[in-house]
Design a protein around this motif. Structure first.
Motif, PDB file in Angstrom:
ATOM      1  N   ASN A  54       2.664   4.659  -0.768  1.00 40.26           N
ATOM      2  CA  ASN A  54       2.175   5.867  -1.447  1.00 40.26           C
ATOM      3  C   ASN A  54       3.281   6.642  -2.154  1.00 40.26           C
ATOM      4  O   ASN A  54       3.049   7.730  -2.679  1.00 40.26           O
ATOM      5  N   ASN A  96      -4.410  -4.553  -4.832  1.00 44.52           N
ATOM      6  CA  ASN A  96      -4.276  -3.557  -5.898  1.00 44.52           C
ATOM      7  C   ASN A  96      -4.794  -4.105  -7.226  1.00 44.52           C
ATOM      8  O   ASN A  96      -5.492  -3.404  -7.978  1.00 44.52           O
ATOM      9  N   LYS A 104      -0.771   7.115  -5.481  1.00 39.69           N
ATOM     10  CA  LYS A 104      -1.026   5.679  -5.308  1.00 39.69           C
ATOM     11  C   LYS A 104       0.028   4.907  -6.092  1.00 39.69           C
ATOM     12  O   LYS A 104      -0.243   4.292  -7.114  1.00 39.69           O
ATOM     13  N   ASP A 120      -2.088   8.019 -11.395  1.00 37.49           N
ATOM     14  CA  ASP A 120      -2.172   7.307 -10.120  1.00 37.49           C
ATOM     15  C   ASP A 120      -0.907   7.499  -9.283  1.00 37.49           C
ATOM     16  O   ASP A 120      -0.974   7.610  -8.058  1.00 37.49           O
ATOM     17  N   SER A 137       1.721   2.198  -5.390  1.00 35.45           N
ATOM     18  CA  SER A 137       1.560   0.748  -5.429  1.00 35.45           C
ATOM     19  C   SER A 137       0.541   0.354  -6.492  1.00 35.45           C
ATOM     20  O   SER A 137       0.734  -0.627  -7.222  1.00 35.45           O
ATOM     21  N   LEU A 138      -0.541   1.108  -6.603  1.00 37.49           N
ATOM     22  CA  LEU A 138      -1.545   0.839  -7.627  1.00 37.49           C
ATOM     23  C   LEU A 138      -0.966   1.072  -9.018  1.00 37.49           C
ATOM     24  O   LEU A 138      -1.230   0.300  -9.955  1.00 37.49           O
ATOM     25  N   ASN A 159      -2.428  11.123  -7.798  1.00 37.36           N
ATOM     26  CA  ASN A 159      -3.220  10.503  -6.737  1.00 37.36           C
ATOM     27  C   ASN A 159      -2.379   9.894  -5.626  1.00 37.36           C
ATOM     28  O   ASN A 159      -2.938   9.401  -4.640  1.00 37.36           O
ATOM     29  N   ASP A 196       0.826  -1.212   0.000  1.00 34.86           N
ATOM     30  CA  ASP A 196       0.000   0.000   0.000  1.00 34.86           C
ATOM     31  C   ASP A 196       0.859   1.260   0.000  1.00 34.86           C
ATOM     32  O   ASP A 196       0.442   2.314   0.480  1.00 34.86           O
TER      33      ASP A 196
END
Length: 293
Positions: free
Chosen positions: A45, A58, A261, A255, A263-264, A259, A43
């Protein structure tokens, strides 16, 4: 004895020359891929020093996200349009340039100029052409479809972006096709002409089989370029209008950096890597069946 020592020294020298390339490749590709795959199961960031492992969450989140599937579909359409545009245009250009008798080197150099210009630079130039020149041409010719920039409509934006990419991307495939044309024995053409073969028959049964290896190279490179494309769409439309040009590269960027994110974004990159690998293997398998044995 002396020649054996020289041979050993040559092998050692060659090995030492490969070490920098192997080290750089290992650090900036193999290690980066492993780290990216690892982060896709977390997770993280992108800023925090610590993170938690969350398994396939994810990936599950992506597969349940309709926007992600829409982005994949836009990317597939972009890649297909790019492949069709680049392969047809570059093959035609290669055949035309190969038939030129005089100033062939100069002509090839002129056609190769777009490949030496950055993608963002090309995009900014065409952005002005689309917004300033196209509407003027549309008004002069009375064509309502050209009354505004094609980038302003969700129906035409993707095609407009692909056109810019094709304009620049045809240079290298054209050179590769021309190299492939040099491998075709001239005697085969002469024999086919004596047997009454048409131009299309000579192309279909002589030229095309000898070009299959170069077809494979160009197809794999173009598919990869289409699926991983980012700069053209981002510089021209930033993914709009209405996400009609949001390819997966833009989605990963948003992402990761907008955003937060990371890991995403890494999970999206892993999926992209798998897609490219599978498509490349399929393309190589299919193309290998059509070449000259």
């Amino acid at each position: 004895m002396k020649s054996k020592r020289e041979s050993t020294a040559d092998k050692l020298t060659n090995f030492l020359f490969t070490i920098p390339a192997v080290v750089l490749y290992s650090i900036f590709f193999i290690y980066a891929v492993i780290v990216g795959v690892n982060y896709s199961f977390t997770d993280w960031n992108g800023i925090a020093k610590t993170y938690n492992y969350i398994g396939f969450e994810n990936y599950k989140s992506l597969f349940e996200n309709q926007y992600f599937w829409n982005t994949l579909w836009v990317t597939v359409k972009y890649a297909l349009l790019l492949v069709v545009g680049v392969m047809i245009t570059s093959l035609i250009l290669a055949l035309c340039l190969n038939s030129i008798k005089h100033l062939k080197t100069l002509t090839k150099s002129i056609f190769f100029i777009p490949a030496m210009i950055g993608g963002v630079t090309i995009s900014l130039i065409f952005d002005q052409i689309y917004y300033r020149l196209v509407p003027v041409i549309g008004e002069m010719l009375g064509i309502s479809a050209l009354s505004q920039s094609p980038l302003a409509s969700a129906k035409t934006a993707l095609i407009a972006v692909v056109f810019v990419n094709v304009w620049q991307a045809v240079a290298m495939p054209t050179m590769i096709f021309m190299a492939g044309l040099q491998t075709v024995p001239g005697d085969l053409y002469e024999s086919a002409m004596l047997d009454g073969a048409t131009t299309f028959q000579r192309f279909r049964y002589i030229t095309l089989p000898y070009l299959m290896p170069t077809f494979t190279i160009n197809m794999v490179l173009t598919i990869k370029a289409g699926i991983t494309s980012f700069d053209y769409a981002y510089a021209l439309t930033a993914g709009g209008p209405s996400r009609s040009t949001t390819v997966i590269g833009i989605s990963i960027y948003n992402d990761a950096f907008n955003n937060m994110k990371f890991s995403l974004a890494n999970a999206e990159a892993v999926i992209l890597f798998i897609i490219i690998a599978l498509l490349s293997l399929i393309q190589i398998k299919i193309s290998s069946k059509g070449g000259v044995n």
